[in-house]
Design a protein around this motif. Sequence first.
Motif, mmCIF file in Angstrom:
data_model
loop_
_atom_site.group_PDB
_atom_site.id
_atom_site.type_symbol
_atom_site.label_atom_id
_atom_site.label_comp_id
_atom_site.label_asym_id
_atom_site.label_seq_id
_atom_site.Cartn_x
_atom_site.Cartn_y
_atom_site.Cartn_z
ATOM 1 N N ALA A 246 0.890 -1.266 -0.014
ATOM 2 C CA ALA A 246 0.095 0.120 0.265
ATOM 3 C C ALA A 246 0.928 1.314 0.003
ATOM 4 C CB ALA A 246 -0.960 0.008 1.034
ATOM 5 N N ALA B 192 -5.398 8.072 0.591
ATOM 6 C CA ALA B 192 -5.865 6.559 1.153
ATOM 7 C C ALA B 192 -7.078 6.670 1.832
ATOM 8 C CB ALA B 192 -4.822 6.114 2.059
ATOM 9 N N VAL C 108 -7.106 0.839 1.977
ATOM 10 C CA VAL C 108 -6.329 -0.129 3.005
ATOM 11 C C VAL C 108 -7.440 -1.069 3.604
ATOM 12 C CG1 VAL C 108 -4.960 -0.157 5.124
ATOM 13 C CG2 VAL C 108 -4.395 1.394 3.387
ATOM 14 N N VAL D 37 -3.453 4.386 6.992
ATOM 15 C CA VAL D 37 -4.266 5.569 6.277
ATOM 16 C C VAL D 37 -3.548 6.808 6.701
ATOM 17 C CG1 VAL D 37 -6.183 6.889 5.953
ATOM 18 C CG2 VAL D 37 -6.459 4.224 5.884
ATOM 19 N N VAL E 65 -5.110 4.497 -2.548
ATOM 20 C CA VAL E 65 -5.290 3.383 -1.937
ATOM 21 C C VAL E 65 -6.181 3.246 -0.881
ATOM 22 C CG1 VAL E 65 -3.810 1.411 -0.820
ATOM 23 C CG2 VAL E 65 -2.687 3.181 -2.467
ATOM 24 N N ALA F 193 1.043 4.157 -3.194
ATOM 25 C CA ALA F 193 0.539 5.514 -2.832
ATOM 26 C C ALA F 193 1.795 6.485 -2.990
ATOM 27 C CB ALA F 193 0.515 5.654 -1.259
#
Length: 303
Positions: free
Chosen positions: A22, A56, A34, A46, A32, A26
Amino acid sequence: MDLKGKVAVVTGSGRGLGLAYARALAAAGAAVVVNDVDEAAVGGAVAGIVTAGGAAAGVRAAVGSTETAELLVATAVREFGRLDVLITNAGILRDRVLWKMTDDDFDAVVRVHLRGTFTCARAAAIRMREQGSGGRLILIGSPAGQRGNFGQTNYAAAKAGIAAMARTWALELAKSKITVNAVVPVAATEMTRTIPAFAPVLEESARTGAPLPGWLRRDAGLGTVEDVTGLVTFLASDAAAGITGQAIGVGGDRLALWSHPQEKAVAFADGGWSAEAVAAHWPAGVGAEPETYGIPAPSAPGS
């Protein structure tokens, strides 16, 4: 790799390999989603991505059900407008030898790894086909699924199934320009610490704080979680548009293409093979060079 404008869902990304994936996506510019079962882990992941300048959103949910899969896709679309990349990383372990493994041990692992990959990929494929601009399904496999591993009936079976699904979906989704590949990572995580071949070396590194030795990074392809993120980022990018249906290993200093199961040796007998004919032929014929199995134990040079 420039992933600006792309949106990715990464299951099981609150910690370990999933978190590394992730963060890498990013950092390359993707937004993304999560996912993890641990709400604190989701929030921390995040927050870390956003603090680093990325985008995120988080979903706390257990992977496996259709409802979770559809929620993950819906979150990507609601928060960022689309879905381009799915990484099916979520997983659990319930290691036991065959005669001690319970139904619950088997079902729990298969539900998260195998069924979770299926439900999430199905939901993502539906959305990607509706969008009409292609996409990437990156399914996380394991050396245990490629070669088998002691005490991991459930996990090895699920991971072998994931590699088979990657090949099948690569065929089915080709016209939609959706690539499907299985990544076979090897990295120092809580999961790999349970693998007998790696456990002693990882425990020693954790105890002393010393980096993993060069021979282990090269010969066994075992390194940090960050070592595996380059391949995943590449497969998520436009540069990998022509790569599909593959199982690709990565870890430490090693990048490898796994072969698909195929006939290694073939023999013919007019009228077919009786048990006696197989027995007579086997030692010097088709069975002369049987395949190896299991994950080889790493050994230091000179040991």
